[in-house]
Motif scaffolding. Structure first.
Motif, short mmCIF file in Angstrom:
data_model
loop_
_atom_site.label_atom_id
_atom_site.label_comp_id
_atom_site.label_asym_id
_atom_site.label_seq_id
_atom_site.Cartn_x
_atom_site.Cartn_y
_atom_site.Cartn_z
N ARG A 6 0.83 -1.22 0.00
CA ARG A 6 0.00 0.00 0.00
C ARG A 6 0.86 1.26 0.00
O ARG A 6 0.37 2.35 -0.32
N ALA A 7 2.14 1.12 0.31
CA ALA A 7 3.05 2.28 0.31
C ALA A 7 3.11 2.94 -1.06
O ALA A 7 3.34 4.15 -1.16
N ILE A 8 2.90 2.18 -2.12
CA ILE A 8 2.99 2.77 -3.47
C ILE A 8 1.87 3.75 -3.75
O ILE A 8 1.94 4.51 -4.71
N LEU A 9 0.83 3.75 -2.93
CA LEU A 9 -0.30 4.66 -3.13
C LEU A 9 -0.05 6.05 -2.54
O LEU A 9 -0.86 6.95 -2.73
N SER A 10 1.08 6.21 -1.85
CA SER A 10 1.41 7.50 -1.26
C SER A 10 2.06 8.41 -2.30
O SER A 10 2.92 7.99 -3.06
N ARG A 11 1.65 9.66 -2.28
CA ARG A 11 2.28 10.65 -3.15
C ARG A 11 2.98 11.72 -2.32
O ARG A 11 2.93 12.90 -2.63
N ALA A 12 3.66 11.26 -1.26
CA ALA A 12 4.49 12.17 -0.48
C ALA A 12 5.49 12.81 -1.45
O ALA A 12 6.02 12.14 -2.33
N THR A 13 5.73 14.10 -1.27
CA THR A 13 6.62 14.80 -2.20
C THR A 13 7.36 15.92 -1.49
O THR A 13 7.01 16.30 -0.38
N SER A 14 8.37 16.42 -2.16
CA SER A 14 9.15 17.53 -1.61
C SER A 14 9.78 18.31 -2.75
O SER A 14 10.02 17.78 -3.83
N GLY A 15 10.07 19.56 -2.46
CA GLY A 15 10.73 20.40 -3.45
C GLY A 15 11.09 21.74 -2.83
O GLY A 15 10.94 21.95 -1.63
#
Length: 168
Positions: A111-120
Motif C-alpha cells: 500500500r506504500a505505493i499509493l502515497s504521493r508524499a513529495t518535496s521540493g
C-alpha cells in the motif's frame, strides 16, 4: 534552544478542525522534540488554488525556511495537494518521496505505493508534503525531515555549500 530555522506547518483537510487535527499536532510535536521551533500552523481545505497561494505566500519576502504539510497526498478524488505543489516547485526533491515510500513499505507493505508524499523547493523555501496519517507524520519527520532539514535549508537558501571530501 530551538533551531533558528523558520518553519510553518499545514494540515490539508476538508474535515479536520483545531480540535481534531491529530496529525498537525503530532507534526509540531515531532519537529519540536527534534529541536526545531514552529512559527505557525494552518488548516486548509484541499483546494489547489488555496494551497498554491498559501505556500507561495510563505515562500515570499520574508520567506519561511520550510513549509511542512500533512494530508492530501493520496489518490482519492479530493487528494490534490500533490498537483498543487508540483506546479509550484522550482526544484523537485524526488529522493524524499522515494525514501518515504521505501520506509513505508516496511510498515504497511505494498500500500506504500499509493502515497504521493513529495518535496521540493519554492524560491528558497524547502517544502515537504506528508500523508495525513499520524504514523506517516511520525515516520516522515523522525526518519527523513528532522535529520536533513538544516542541511536542506542551508542549501536552498544559498548559505550551505557542497563539501568535497578528499579535495586539497
Amino acid at each position: 534552544m530551538p533551531s533558528a530555522i523558520r518553519i510553518v506547518t499545514v494540515t490539508v483537510s476538508d474535515t479536520r478542525t483545531e480540535d481534531t487535527d491529530e496529525s498537525g499536532k503530532i507534526l509540531r510535536e515531532r519537529l519540536e522534540s527534534a529541536g526545531f521551533g514552529v512559527a505557525g500552523h494552518r488548516i486548509v481545505r484541499d483546494e489547489p488554488d488555496v494551497i498554491v497561494e498559501l505556500v507561495r505566500g510563505f515562500a515570499s519576502e520574508p520567506p519561511m525556511d520550510a513549509v511542512i504539510l500533512t494530508g492530501g497526498t493520496g489518490i482519492a478524488p479530493r487528494d490534490r495537494t500533490y498537483e498543487a505543489l508540483e506546479s509550484l516547485f522550482d526544484k523537485r526533491l524526488d529522493g524524499f518521496g522515494e525514501a518515504f515510500r521505501r520506509l513505508s513499505w516496511d510498515a504497511i507493505g505494498p500500500r506504500a505505493i499509493l502515497s504521493r508524499a513529495t518535496s521540493g523547493v519554492v524560491g528558497r523555501t524547502v517544502v515537504f508534503s506528508l500523508p495525513g496519517s499520524t504514523n506517516a507524520v511520525r515516520l516522515g519527520v523522525d526518519a527523513l525531515i528532522a535529520p536533513t532539514l538544516e542541511h536542506a535549508v542551508a542549501l536552498a537558501s544559498g548559505k550551505g555549500g557542497h563539501h568535497h571530501h578528499g579535495a586539497k
